[in-house]
Scaffold this motif. Structure first.
Motif, PDB file in Angstrom:
ATOM      1  N   ALA A 114      17.134  56.840  89.974  1.00  0.00           N
ATOM      2  CA  ALA A 114      17.918  58.042  89.692  1.00  0.00           C
ATOM      3  C   ALA A 114      17.955  58.361  88.204  1.00  0.00           C
ATOM      4  CB  ALA A 114      19.344  57.874  90.226  1.00  0.00           C
TER       5      ALA A 114
ATOM      6  N   THR B  98      29.560  54.880  93.919  1.00  0.00           N
ATOM      7  CA  THR B  98      29.455  53.991  92.763  1.00  0.00           C
ATOM      8  C   THR B  98      28.419  52.893  92.965  1.00  0.00           C
ATOM      9  OG1 THR B  98      31.289  52.682  93.650  1.00  0.00           O
ATOM     10  CG2 THR B  98      31.832  54.385  92.055  1.00  0.00           C
TER      11      THR B  98
ATOM     12  N   TRP C  33      22.939  61.338  89.771  1.00  0.00           N
ATOM     13  CA  TRP C  33      23.637  60.062  89.549  1.00  0.00           C
ATOM     14  C   TRP C  33      24.157  59.942  88.120  1.00  0.00           C
ATOM     15  CZ3 TRP C  33      22.231  55.479  93.004  1.00  0.00           C
ATOM     16  CH2 TRP C  33      22.996  54.362  92.711  1.00  0.00           C
TER      17      TRP C  33
ATOM     18  N   GLU D  86      19.526  53.137  91.436  1.00  0.00           N
ATOM     19  CA  GLU D  86      20.090  53.571  90.165  1.00  0.00           C
ATOM     20  C   GLU D  86      18.994  53.721  89.106  1.00  0.00           C
ATOM     21  OE1 GLU D  86      23.860  52.594  87.221  1.00  0.00           O
ATOM     22  OE2 GLU D  86      23.241  51.112  88.715  1.00  0.00           O
TER      23      GLU D  86
ATOM     24  N   THR E 152      18.384  66.136  93.853  1.00  0.00           N
ATOM     25  CA  THR E 152      19.088  66.079  92.569  1.00  0.00           C
ATOM     26  C   THR E 152      18.497  67.086  91.584  1.00  0.00           C
ATOM     27  OG1 THR E 152      17.667  64.270  91.779  1.00  0.00           O
ATOM     28  CG2 THR E 152      19.722  63.672  92.879  1.00  0.00           C
TER      29      THR E 152
ATOM     30  N   THR F  36      26.126  59.947  96.243  1.00  0.00           N
ATOM     31  CA  THR F  36      25.784  58.926  95.255  1.00  0.00           C
ATOM     32  C   THR F  36      26.644  57.689  95.495  1.00  0.00           C
ATOM     33  OG1 THR F  36      25.125  60.575  93.615  1.00  0.00           O
ATOM     34  CG2 THR F  36      25.610  58.381  92.808  1.00  0.00           C
TER      35      THR F  36
ATOM     36  N   ASN G 296      32.515  58.154  87.508  1.00  0.00           N
ATOM     37  CA  ASN G 296      32.321  57.636  88.875  1.00  0.00           C
ATOM     38  C   ASN G 296      33.573  57.833  89.735  1.00  0.00           C
ATOM     39  OD1 ASN G 296      29.591  56.647  88.846  1.00  0.00           O
ATOM     40  ND2 ASN G 296      30.285  54.928  87.594  1.00  0.00           N
TER      41      ASN G 296
ATOM     42  N   ALA H 293      23.859  57.385  98.857  1.00  0.00           N
ATOM     43  CA  ALA H 293      22.445  57.737  98.709  1.00  0.00           C
ATOM     44  C   ALA H 293      21.591  56.959  99.704  1.00  0.00           C
ATOM     45  CB  ALA H 293      21.983  57.453  97.286  1.00  0.00           C
TER      46      ALA H 293
ATOM     47  N   GLY I 211      25.731  53.298  95.231  1.00  0.00           N
ATOM     48  CA  GLY I 211      24.547  53.871  95.848  1.00  0.00           C
ATOM     49  C   GLY I 211      24.580  53.894  97.358  1.00  0.00           C
TER      50      GLY I 211
END
Length: 422
Positions: free
Chosen positions: A396, A181, A236, A393, A228, A179, A244, A186, A183
């Protein structure tokens, strides 16, 4: 005879003083890098007869500082430059001195043609790679053995590991994390998968065109969501709810509840030191998709040494750069404070001296051996990173579906690239 020798010595001394230069060098880093670099500059300065004033900061704010200096023509003679900054500082290859012009001073043979091509813009060598880095999986072997599993080699095996972890270890165990902070993790996970399946990198380094189709992006987004949903990676929202935390500060990483990560090959000590006693961390080859055409490696120079185009002492600066990267004494002083050296001489010397841990060498070799198309520094362009990260984000958090996310990513990235191309 004595007069002749004395005259020769005086001439040599006069020549050395005449060629002496007052230089400045700027860089970012931590305390170990600051101390080693200052010592190496003193060594090289005394050896070459130059004075080099150090200018160093932490990472935060360094790009802004360099931007201001370059705009005003007040930058240091030698600068440590982040490779993704090249499109910002030298889009046409004329932002820094062309190091090809100093091939008689800098031993460029210590780098491969591929390594020199990456920081070359329009035929101008804009910096020398200090180290080559790339992303690869790191796995906690102890946790996988606890689950009765071997280290995965494919995306399918990783997905299956998520199910086994939940059955044998518990719902709070995860075989991977991706993930970050902003992205980035990802984004890199999905692009590795897509690069393997399509043979294309996200942004063509020559044309600056966005390479992935809508259907291809949807495929990668659905894979991420599946991971996920099935507990392969931490969702996330859960990462955000936990503050985070960066990986090396996360207790779930330290005790093996998070058993895998996709990180740079240079971070071994950073992510292995926090592990509890008995936990064993190992590097792995990049996970492969079914029908992969390549490894999808994300490989780049970690940073560069560049010389100011405004410097009045470019030849002297080139001498210092060569000393820092290719001189035995400086190599010993700097060690691995900027990663595993890209200079073949430096790498061979430190390896022979046992100055590089085997885990670091193994991880680095995986990156060097891995295949994949050449990447573009625009992948890390701040506006592109922000556009993709913000969309990921939203996706997610379930605010948009895969089709909408893919459409937004294509539109937003194309918008940035259009401005660059025009």
């Amino acid at each position: 005879m004595k007069l002749t020798i004395l005259a020769g010595l005086m001439a040599a001394t006069s020549l050395s003083v005449a060629n002496a230069a007052d230089l400045r060098m700027s860089w970012w880093g931590g305390d170990s890098r600051h101390l080693a670099t200052q010592e190496a500059l003193k060594y090289c300065g005394e050896k070459l007869g130059h004075s080099i004033s150090p200018e160093f900061t932490g990472w935060s704010g360094h790009q802004e500082k360099i931007t201001t200096q370059l705009a005003g023509g007040t930058e240091a003679d030698i600068m440590q430059i982040n490779w993704p900054w090249l499109p910002l500082f030298t889009p046409t290859g004329e932002g820094f001195a062309d190091l090809n012009e100093f091939a008689d001073i800098i031993d460029l043979s210590q780098w491969t043609d591929t390594e020199l091509a990456t920081p070359t813009v329009n035929g101008h060598l804009q910096g020398l790679p200090l180290s080559i880095t790339g992303r690869l999986p790191w796995f906690n072997q102890t946790t996988f053995e606890k689950a009765g599993l071997s280290i995965p080699t494919t995306w399918d095996e990783l997905e299956e590991a998520g199910k086994v972890f939940k059955e044998k270890l518990g719902d709070d165990y995860y075989p991977y994390e991706a993930t970050g902070t902003d992205g980035l993790d990802a984004r890199l996970l999905m692009t590795a998968y897509l690069t393997q399946k399509t043979g294309k990198t996200m942004i063509d380094p020559e044309t600056l065109e966005f390479n992935y189709t809508m259907d291809e992006l949807v495929d990668a987004l659905e894979m991420y969501k599946r991971y996920t949903d099935e507990g392969v990676i931490i969702p996330w929202p859960k990462v955000a709810a936990g503050g985070n935390l960066v990986l090396h500060e996360n207790p779930a990483w330290a005790d093996g509840h998070i058993a895998g990560t996709y990180q740079w090959d240079t971070v071994y000590f950073k992510i292995s030191d926090p592990l509890q006693e008995g936990q064993v961390l190992v590097p792995s080859k990049i996970l492969l998709a079914e029908g992969a055409t390549n490894d999808g490696v994300y490989r780049k120079p970690s940073m560069l040494f560049s010389i100011s185009r405004n410097s009045d002492n470019q030849e002297a600066a080139a001498e210092v750069v060569n000393c820092l990267l290719n001189d035995g004494g400086a190599i010993d002083i700097l060690g691995t404070t900027r990663g595993i050296p890209a200079s073949k001489k430096a790498f061979d010397q430190l390896t022979a001296e046992g100055a590089i841990e085997q885990e670091q060498i193994d991880a680095h070799q995986i990156i060097l051996d891995a295949t994949g198309p050449t990447i573009s520094p625009y992948f890390e362009h701040p506006q592109i990173a922000s556009a993709i990260g913000d969309t990921l984000e939203e996706f997610a958090y379930g605010q948009i579906d895969a089709e909408t996310a893919a459409d937004d990513i294509i539109y937003n990235v194309d918008e940035v690239l259009d401005r660059v191309r025009n």
